[in-house]
Design an enzyme around this catalytic site. Sequence first.
Site, PDB file in Angstrom:
ATOM      1  N   ASP A 189       0.929  -1.295   0.086  1.00  0.00           N
ATOM      2  CA  ASP A 189       0.001   0.052   0.033  1.00  0.00           C
ATOM      3  C   ASP A 189       0.772   1.150  -0.087  1.00  0.00           C
ATOM      4  OD1 ASP A 189      -2.820   1.035   0.538  1.00  0.00           O
ATOM      5  OD2 ASP A 189      -1.624   1.983   1.742  1.00  0.00           O
ATOM      6  N   ASN A 197      -2.573  13.272  -4.191  1.00  0.00           N
ATOM      7  CA  ASN A 197      -3.696  13.598  -4.911  1.00  0.00           C
ATOM      8  C   ASN A 197      -4.135  14.856  -4.443  1.00  0.00           C
ATOM      9  OD1 ASN A 197      -3.840  11.323  -6.775  1.00  0.00           O
ATOM     10  ND2 ASN A 197      -5.004  10.059  -5.415  1.00  0.00           N
ATOM     11  N   HIS A 202      -4.389  14.564  -9.378  1.00  0.00           N
ATOM     12  CA  HIS A 202      -4.656  13.010  -9.702  1.00  0.00           C
ATOM     13  C   HIS A 202      -3.593  12.983 -10.705  1.00  0.00           C
ATOM     14  CE1 HIS A 202      -8.015  12.024  -7.182  1.00  0.00           C
ATOM     15  NE2 HIS A 202      -8.573  13.169  -7.205  1.00  0.00           N
ATOM     16  N   ASP A 206      -1.369   9.493 -10.519  1.00  0.00           N
ATOM     17  CA  ASP A 206      -1.190   8.534 -11.750  1.00  0.00           C
ATOM     18  C   ASP A 206       0.480   8.176 -11.791  1.00  0.00           C
ATOM     19  OD1 ASP A 206      -3.929   8.315 -11.693  1.00  0.00           O
ATOM     20  OD2 ASP A 206      -3.968   9.744 -13.739  1.00  0.00           O
ATOM     21  N   GLU A 232      -4.367   2.380  -4.371  1.00  0.00           N
ATOM     22  CA  GLU A 232      -3.062   2.546  -4.241  1.00  0.00           C
ATOM     23  C   GLU A 232      -2.420   1.117  -3.712  1.00  0.00           C
ATOM     24  OE1 GLU A 232      -4.639   4.400  -0.667  1.00  0.00           O
ATOM     25  OE2 GLU A 232      -5.321   4.298  -2.748  1.00  0.00           O
TER      26      GLU A 232
END
Length: 312
Positions: A189, A197, A202, A206, A232
């Site tokens: 994680d 973010n 975002h 990405d 994630e």
Amino acid sequence: MSSAMTLKAVSVNAIEFDSEFNDFAPITATSLRKALTDPKELMRRLGYRLQQSLDVSYVVNTLFEEISVVLDVQSLDYQSEQHNFSFNVGKKTHHRAIYQLTVPAEDLGSVQFSRRRKFQESELALLESLLSIFVYPLRNALQYRDAIETAFKDPLTGAANRVAMDGALPREIEVAHRYNQPLSFLMLDLDKFKGVNDNYGHSAGDLVLKETVQVIETCIRNTDMNFRFGGEEFVIVLTNTANPAAEIIAERIREAVEGLVCNFEDQQINPTVSIGLSSLQQSDDQAILFKRADQALYKAKNNGRNKVINAE
């Protein structure tokens, strides 16, 4: 069929195919004998066999087998960069005929034949006739392969997706139990990913996800499997890997991600990951293996993050 060709012992021949052949009869012993002297019968045999599968390796190997019935060919090498696929059979020698295969609006790659003596013009003509039968089954097989890969791949990161994991994990557990082989399971994680973010947008998130997957791929073997579980979170299945070796791999991944610098619009983002590790026990099923790794990940997140916790 149109072609622009130079018939030499070693040549690059570009062929564009614009029609598809469909008149194929079943294979019989009589058809095999006839194929030795009748090129049309050989083409029918090849066409019939090529319709039996959408596996690219089968399609290419079938071409080699049928050509070998009538021609002295030592090897075949097929390459397609566009479809990320290669196949070779036999041993390469120095006399070669190379064909670039295209159909309207699509490049299917190249196929190379080789042998110890020079190819004659009549033999090259026969090769080209057989390639005219081969090229559309090849296209169909490549398209099918691409569709299957797309269905099981996360479009953002290129990692395998949840659907692929749901199919692969039970199979790998069954194989490990059946053959008494070790199997280990990592849950990863990205730490504080919501902050990436929120602070950078975002698009930055990405970028971090994609570059993290690239780093992970450098730390695992080709036989291991990396899945994007969701958001994630990632799951890595380490085949034939006992707990001590799995912990070394997990720590390698953690250190590699910690050293990653993601550059986004003149900003540097330094991600870290928390990892939970569990290894398959004799009584484990998928749910138990998954639960132990998830609990270990939870401990890693609650004990400072950027850690590997081994559930053993």
